[in-house]
Scaffold this motif. Structure first.
Motif, PDB file in Angstrom:
ATOM      1  N   GLY A   1      34.926  21.027  62.156  1.00 55.99           N
ATOM      2  CA  GLY A   1      35.317  21.279  63.540  1.00 55.99           C
ATOM      3  C   GLY A   1      35.858  22.673  63.771  1.00 55.99           C
ATOM      4  N   ARG A   2      36.276  23.360  62.712  1.00 57.35           N
ATOM      5  CA  ARG A   2      36.789  24.736  62.882  1.00 57.35           C
ATOM      6  C   ARG A   2      35.705  25.665  63.402  1.00 57.35           C
ATOM      7  N   HIS A   3      34.440  25.338  63.122  1.00 64.24           N
ATOM      8  CA  HIS A   3      33.351  26.194  63.607  1.00 64.24           C
ATOM      9  C   HIS A   3      33.121  26.004  65.109  1.00 64.24           C
ATOM     10  N   ILE A   4      33.486  24.843  65.627  1.00 66.19           N
ATOM     11  CA  ILE A   4      33.471  24.636  67.076  1.00 66.19           C
ATOM     12  C   ILE A   4      34.587  25.450  67.712  1.00 66.19           C
ATOM     13  N   GLU A   5      35.756  25.385  67.123  1.00 67.40           N
ATOM     14  CA  GLU A   5      36.916  26.122  67.657  1.00 67.40           C
ATOM     15  C   GLU A   5      36.669  27.625  67.669  1.00 67.40           C
ATOM     16  N   SER A   6      35.993  28.139  66.639  1.00 68.67           N
ATOM     17  CA  SER A   6      35.739  29.583  66.558  1.00 68.67           C
ATOM     18  C   SER A   6      34.613  30.035  67.472  1.00 68.67           C
ATOM     19  N   GLY A   7      33.798  29.091  67.941  1.00 71.79           N
ATOM     20  CA  GLY A   7      32.645  29.444  68.769  1.00 71.79           C
ATOM     21  C   GLY A   7      31.401  29.750  67.966  1.00 71.79           C
ATOM     22  N   ASP A   8      31.477  29.634  66.635  1.00 73.41           N
ATOM     23  CA  ASP A   8      30.312  29.909  65.797  1.00 73.41           C
ATOM     24  C   ASP A   8      29.298  28.765  65.824  1.00 73.41           C
ATOM     25  N   LEU A   9      29.723  27.586  66.261  1.00 70.20           N
ATOM     26  CA  LEU A   9      28.863  26.412  66.336  1.00 70.20           C
ATOM     27  C   LEU A   9      28.937  25.849  67.745  1.00 70.20           C
ATOM     28  N   ASP A  10      27.773  25.557  68.333  1.00 71.44           N
ATOM     29  CA  ASP A  10      27.751  25.008  69.692  1.00 71.44           C
ATOM     30  C   ASP A  10      28.063  23.518  69.709  1.00 71.44           C
ATOM     31  N   GLU A  11      27.591  22.807  68.683  1.00 69.33           N
ATOM     32  CA  GLU A  11      27.765  21.361  68.709  1.00 69.33           C
ATOM     33  C   GLU A  11      27.869  20.793  67.298  1.00 69.33           C
ATOM     34  N   LEU A  12      28.835  19.905  67.121  1.00 71.28           N
ATOM     35  CA  LEU A  12      28.993  19.106  65.907  1.00 71.28           C
ATOM     36  C   LEU A  12      28.860  17.652  66.347  1.00 71.28           C
ATOM     37  N   THR A  13      27.883  16.953  65.801  1.00 68.66           N
ATOM     38  CA  THR A  13      27.624  15.597  66.267  1.00 68.66           C
ATOM     39  C   THR A  13      27.165  14.742  65.100  1.00 68.66           C
ATOM     40  N   LEU A  14      26.911  13.470  65.371  1.00 67.23           N
ATOM     41  CA  LEU A  14      26.416  12.609  64.306  1.00 67.23           C
ATOM     42  C   LEU A  14      25.598  11.467  64.878  1.00 67.23           C
ATOM     43  N   THR A  15      24.776  10.898  64.010  1.00 63.19           N
ATOM     44  CA  THR A  15      24.026   9.686  64.312  1.00 63.19           C
ATOM     45  C   THR A  15      24.618   8.556  63.476  1.00 63.19           C
ATOM     46  N   THR A  16      24.914   7.440  64.113  1.00 62.03           N
ATOM     47  CA  THR A  16      25.601   6.343  63.444  1.00 62.03           C
ATOM     48  C   THR A  16      25.003   5.010  63.855  1.00 62.03           C
ATOM     49  N   ASN A  17      25.174   4.007  62.995  1.00 58.76           N
ATOM     50  CA  ASN A  17      24.746   2.661  63.379  1.00 58.76           C
ATOM     51  C   ASN A  17      25.843   1.924  64.138  1.00 58.76           C
ATOM     52  N   GLY A  18      27.005   2.542  64.265  1.00 64.34           N
ATOM     53  CA  GLY A  18      28.072   1.995  65.093  1.00 64.34           C
ATOM     54  C   GLY A  18      29.036   1.058  64.404  1.00 64.34           C
ATOM     55  N   THR A  19      28.796   0.715  63.150  1.00 60.10           N
ATOM     56  CA  THR A  19      29.648  -0.270  62.497  1.00 60.10           C
ATOM     57  C   THR A  19      31.074   0.214  62.274  1.00 60.10           C
ATOM     58  N   MET A  20      31.270   1.533  62.148  1.00 62.77           N
ATOM     59  CA  MET A  20      32.588   2.094  61.860  1.00 62.77           C
ATOM     60  C   MET A  20      33.202   2.821  63.053  1.00 62.77           C
ATOM     61  N   LEU A  21      32.564   2.739  64.216  1.00 61.83           N
ATOM     62  CA  LEU A  21      33.076   3.471  65.373  1.00 61.83           C
ATOM     63  C   LEU A  21      34.431   2.944  65.833  1.00 61.83           C
ATOM     64  N   PHE A  22      34.656   1.645  65.690  1.00 58.58           N
ATOM     65  CA  PHE A  22      35.946   1.084  66.110  1.00 58.58           C
ATOM     66  C   PHE A  22      37.093   1.763  65.367  1.00 58.58           C
ATOM     67  N   LYS A  23      36.810   2.248  64.172  1.00 55.79           N
ATOM     68  CA  LYS A  23      37.832   2.865  63.317  1.00 55.79           C
ATOM     69  C   LYS A  23      37.933   4.368  63.532  1.00 55.79           C
ATOM     70  N   HIS A  24      36.808   5.033  63.822  1.00 58.04           N
ATOM     71  CA  HIS A  24      36.783   6.500  63.766  1.00 58.04           C
ATOM     72  C   HIS A  24      36.519   7.190  65.104  1.00 58.04           C
ATOM     73  N   ALA A  25      36.280   6.450  66.184  1.00 59.95           N
ATOM     74  CA  ALA A  25      35.881   7.081  67.447  1.00 59.95           C
ATOM     75  C   ALA A  25      36.894   8.126  67.921  1.00 59.95           C
ATOM     76  N   ALA A  26      38.166   7.760  67.948  1.00 58.21           N
ATOM     77  CA  ALA A  26      39.183   8.701  68.422  1.00 58.21           C
ATOM     78  C   ALA A  26      39.273   9.920  67.512  1.00 58.21           C
ATOM     79  N   GLY A  27      39.182   9.710  66.208  1.00 60.59           N
ATOM     80  CA  GLY A  27      39.236  10.819  65.262  1.00 60.59           C
ATOM     81  C   GLY A  27      38.065  11.769  65.412  1.00 60.59           C
ATOM     82  N   LEU A  28      36.896  11.234  65.730  1.00 62.31           N
ATOM     83  CA  LEU A  28      35.727  12.087  65.950  1.00 62.31           C
ATOM     84  C   LEU A  28      35.961  13.027  67.123  1.00 62.31           C
ATOM     85  N   TYR A  29      36.490  12.488  68.205  1.00 62.90           N
ATOM     86  CA  TYR A  29      36.748  13.331  69.375  1.00 62.90           C
ATOM     87  C   TYR A  29      37.783  14.399  69.045  1.00 62.90           C
TER      88      TYR A  29
END
Length: 346
Positions: free
Chosen positions: A98-126
């Protein structure tokens, strides 16, 4: 926080990556693990053999590789698997990138998931700088979902999707079109995504990895036929919207949301390909549908200096092919490439 080795680079070594066909390579998809907690019938065999942990790059090594690509002009970074969120301590890697987003060197950091762990990590991802995710979901029927994934529970996925929505993440649903399985649900999927405010992308089955004799031919449903079926109920307006991936989008006027089509078989999308894929073992595939690859693990480990690694990346890009050779028909029922999608990264 991961503290990767940072090395000063000369301006020449940091020139953007351009392949032999003049396409600027700005999009890196990284498989952080080949492991998954589901066994989708079009992706994996039920009894899968996964890589020994010793062969898998450490989180620090993955961070260093991704950072090298960012220095070489990568603007979009997508983490995939297997299922990326089952990798132990993966949030540490995501927070570091995420530091590359903060610096402006990266436009987007994202992921593809099957959703099984989103209940645990959604807030942390944001909090780590992720703003958009793709969630693989092929049906809204609990019984079908369990059959497709072999043991998944739909309510857990829907709960995770709601957690991601509550966390502020923009969600796109990825649905693999499976003849005789979910072909009766496409209108329901469009309607549900419209109600939830999600974009939706339909994907053709890809001939990767052995899943059983003749299975993919039985599964394959051309998206030309799917789109024609959608047009019987929905008003589809062509859109020039692009996310950096291969999908072609239309706007569904009745819902206001977009529907995309990824068509590796009926419409080869290679002419504008700006992507390369890195596996969790440090192997770089210049094309999803070709076996040619480059070993980045060796130059990564042979030196703390990034020079050998950058040289290996540049040499690999000179071998990026014009396109893939995916075919599914009666004469080509086996996989076009032997590795499963979970190895390369979905």
């Amino acid at each position: 926080m991961i503290d990767p080795v940072s090395q000063a680079q000369s301006p020449a070594s940091l020139a953007p990556l351009v392949d032999p066909f003049g396409r600027k390579v700005e999009y890196l998809r990284v498989s952080v693990t080949d492991r998954c907690d589901l066994r989708c019938v079009y992706c994996m065999a039920e009894d899968m053999s996964f890589l020994p942990k010793a062969e898998v790059l450490t989180l620090e090594e993955l961070d260093r590789l991704c950072t090298a690509f960012v220095k070489l002009g990568t603007r979009k970074l997508r983490l995939t698997g297997g299922e990326p969120l089952v990798r132990r301590d993966v949030m540490r890697l995501i927070r570091s990138l995420g530091r590359h987003i903060e610096s402006g060197d990266l436009d987007e950091l994202t992921l593809t998931t099957n959703g099984t762990m989103l209940f645990k990590h959604a807030a942390g991802l944001y909090e780590a700088g992720v703003r958009r995710i793709n969630v693989s979901l092929d049906t809204l029927d609990p019984h079908k979902f369990q059959a497709i994934t072999r043991w998944g529970k739909l309510d857990k996925i829907l709960g995770g999707i709601q957690a991601a929505k509550d966390a502020g993440l923009k969600i796109k649903i990825n649905t693999v079109a499976l003849k005789g399985v979910n072909d009766d649900e496409i209108h329901r999927m469009v309607a549900w995504c419209g109600e939830e405010g999600f974009d939706l992308t339909f994907i053709e089955v890809m001939p990767m990895g052995d899943i059983g004799e003749g299975a993919r031919l039985d599964q394959y449903w051309p998206l030309t036929m799917l789109k024609a079926e959608l047009q019987k109920r929905w008003t589809l307006t062509e859109s020039d919207h692009r996310t950096g991936g291969p999908a072609r989008y239309v706007r569904v006027e009745e819902t206001g949301q977009r529907v995309g089509f990824i068509t590796p078989l009926t419409h080869n999308f290679c002419e504008s390909c700006n992507r390369v894929r890195l596996t969790c073992t440090g192997t770089l595939y210049m094309c999803l549908g070709q076996e040619d690859a480059a070993d980045l693990r060796t130059p990564l480990r042979v030196s703390d200096e990034d020079g050998p690694l950058v040289d290996a990346v540049r040499e690999a890009i000179t071998r990026k092919p014009k396109g893939h050779d995916f075919i599914i028909d009666r004469r080509h029922q086996g996989p076009a490439v032997g590795r499963h999608m979970s190895v390369t990264g979905g």
